[in-house]
Design an enzyme around this catalytic site. Structure first.
Site, PDB file in Angstrom:
ATOM      1  N   LYS A  82       0.843  -1.198   0.000  1.00 42.84           N
ATOM      2  CA  LYS A  82       0.000   0.000   0.000  1.00 42.84           C
ATOM      3  C   LYS A  82       0.876   1.244   0.000  1.00 42.84           C
ATOM      4  CE  LYS A  82      -3.405   0.091   2.997  1.00 42.84           C
ATOM      5  NZ  LYS A  82      -4.266  -0.141   4.193  1.00 42.84           N
ATOM      6  N   SER A 157      -9.043   0.584   3.284  1.00 38.03           N
ATOM      7  CA  SER A 157      -8.064   1.369   2.559  1.00 38.03           C
ATOM      8  C   SER A 157      -7.100   0.539   1.720  1.00 38.03           C
ATOM      9  CB  SER A 157      -7.263   2.217   3.562  1.00 38.03           C
ATOM     10  OG  SER A 157      -6.496   1.401   4.431  1.00 38.03           O
ATOM     11  N   SER A 181      -9.638  -2.228   7.111  1.00 40.20           N
ATOM     12  CA  SER A 181      -8.986  -1.917   5.833  1.00 40.20           C
ATOM     13  C   SER A 181      -8.419  -3.113   5.069  1.00 40.20           C
ATOM     14  CB  SER A 181      -7.870  -0.893   6.050  1.00 40.20           C
ATOM     15  OG  SER A 181      -8.416   0.356   6.386  1.00 40.20           O
TER      16      SER A 181
END
Length: 468
Positions: A82, A157, A181
């Site tokens: 990420k 996320s 997430s």
């Protein structure tokens, strides 16, 4: 002939270890997949082709020197991180136009863990600004899209990572989960997503996470692939080996109760209830005992959680001149966090510790808790922000400033996620249902199972037992 991206991660790992597939071959194959499909999906912000191929060549040279012996667990396996996580020499954007985008000077602890395990990073995946939201859209790159329906979001996320795994741009990927997430995008993209318990995976402490909500966990297409990644993330756990055993027969409590209900009343979509029923049937058929569990949550939870969740963005180093570049939700929560007194944060953290104690006592009457993974089907891209992200060029419009409406929609979409982080418990999402009636048609919908501390292997065993 089966393509490399269609292979389970465990099988690809075995081919890399035996030398039937070289690390360069694997990296080049997935880089080509990214080049082909990322323009539609927006899964990657940065692709590090040169660095990845260099690392792959070094991995192949190591295998040649050792004749296949003494190889690390994930030798030559392509992954990505990420774009909240520092990879040395690669820009970390944090999904924000308000920051200078400079190459990171060193690897984050999570990256170092995977490099030591022999994995090769292909780049950085799309995230919401500072990882704050349940969708992966920001002002610096095109939004991430769901491979099963590109008009829909893959969640957040870890949305870029989940989209990449679901589309075969990666065999699997690590995510991080501070309020859902990993589990939200896993559920939206039809993946297995495991949130380990607090403290199991050594990922470094963060001053921006005073409630210790965030933990790394795997996004994978099967429990077996997730277990392989867990063996790298928490060495000594023997998660893959544990799948050779059946889980014990478990008492599982079913609940639709949510700590958000008092502040944001919601009604689960029928598709969420269909997924719950599908999960119940699979678990009963596997020999587990299910019953209704009424969980009582303190209605002060939403305010306390939001205070802890947004403390980090309040403390982030952003120059006043750049604050206008923040997304409306980030800007609003940053301002509120800065206006709060330290005493208010301390009071919220103390409340969350009591909430954890009270919730664990109720969950403790059961071996596992069962609930839908999400209350709604994967949402359209732009739905949370009120921004049209259709086929028009990005960015298509100014984002409206309704931060509270955005946040409310997120809490109604994923009302069973954040309290698991507050309690520090392991949880897994399993894609048990498709809105079209069969796997791969329509949209995926899942269930969430929450276990006591130390139950990561049991959660993976159950997912594997159910055929995932």
């Amino acid at each position: 002939m089966v393509e490399l991206h269609d292979l389970p991660a465990v099988e690809l790992r075995n081919l890399l270890r035996t030398g039937e597939v070289s690390a360069v071959e694997a990296a080049a194959h997935f880089l080509a997949r990214i080049e082909q499909r990322n323009p539609l999906l927006g899964a990657f912000i940065t692709v590090t082709t040169g660095q990845a191929l260099e690392q792959a060549k070094a991995a192949d040279a190591r295998r040649s020197r050792t004749a296949g012996g003494d190889l690390p667990l994930l030798h030559g396996m392509p992954i990505a991180f990420k774009d909240l996580t520092d990879v040395a020499g690669v820009v970390t954007t944090h999904g924000s136009a308000a920051l200078d985008h400079k190459p990171a000077p060193a690897d984050a602890p999570l990256v170092a863990l995977f490099k030591d395990a022999g994995a090769i990073s292909l780049g950085k995946t799309q995230v919401p600004e500072f990882g704050l939201t349940a969708y992966s859209e920001n002002r610096i790159a095109p939004p991430s899209r769901n491979p099963h329906a590109p008009s829909r979001s893959p969640g957040g996320s870890s949305g870029g990572s989940a989209a990449a795994v679901a589309a075969g741009l990666l065999p699997f990927a690590p995510g991080t989960d501070g309020g859902g997430s990993v589990r939200i995008p896993a559920a939206a993209c039809g993946l297995v997503g495991l949130k380990p318990g607090r403290g199991l995976v050594a990922a470094g402490e963060s001053a921006g996470d005073p409630a210790r909500l965030v933990v790394p966990g795997p996004l994978a297409r099967s429990a077996e692939d997730a277990a392989l990644m867990m063996d790298a993330m928490a060495p000594g756990g023997h998660y893959l080996g544990a799948l050779r055993r059946e889980p014990p027969r478990l008492r599982i409590g079913i609940t639709l109760d949510s700590p958000w209900s008092g502040t944001f009343p919601f009604t689960p979509d029928q598709e969420a209830l269909d997924a719950l029923r599908a999960g119940e049937n699979l678990l009963e058929h596997a020999g587990h005992t299910l019953g209704d569990a009424a969980i009582r949550y303190d209605n002060r939870y939403p305010d306390a959680f939001t205070t802890a969740w947004t403390a980090g963005v309040g403390a982030a180093r952003i120059s006043p001149a750049r604050e206008a570049s923040l997304a409306p939700l980030t800007r609003t929560f940053r301002r509120r966090a800065q206006q709060r007194s330290p005493a208010k944060l301390a009071e919220s953290l103390a409340f969350l510790r009591r909430f954890q104690h009270d919730t664990l006592a109720q969950y403790g009457e059961w071996d596992l808790m069962l609930m839908p993974a999400l209350a709604q089907t994967p949402r359209p891209v732009g739905w949370f922000t009120g921004t049209a992200h259709g086929s028009e060029p990005w960015p298509s419009a100014q984002w409206p400033g309704d931060a509270d409406g955005d946040y409310r929609k997120q809490c109604e979409y994923a009302p069973w996620s954040s309290m698991v982080n507050v309690c520090g418990l392991p949880a897994i999402t399993i894609p048990v249902h498709w809105t079209g009636g069969s796997s791969g048609s329509g949209l995926p919908m899942g269930i969430q199972l929450v276990g006591p501390m130390g139950s990561e292997a049991v959660l993976l065993q159950v997912a594997h037992q159910l055929g995932f």
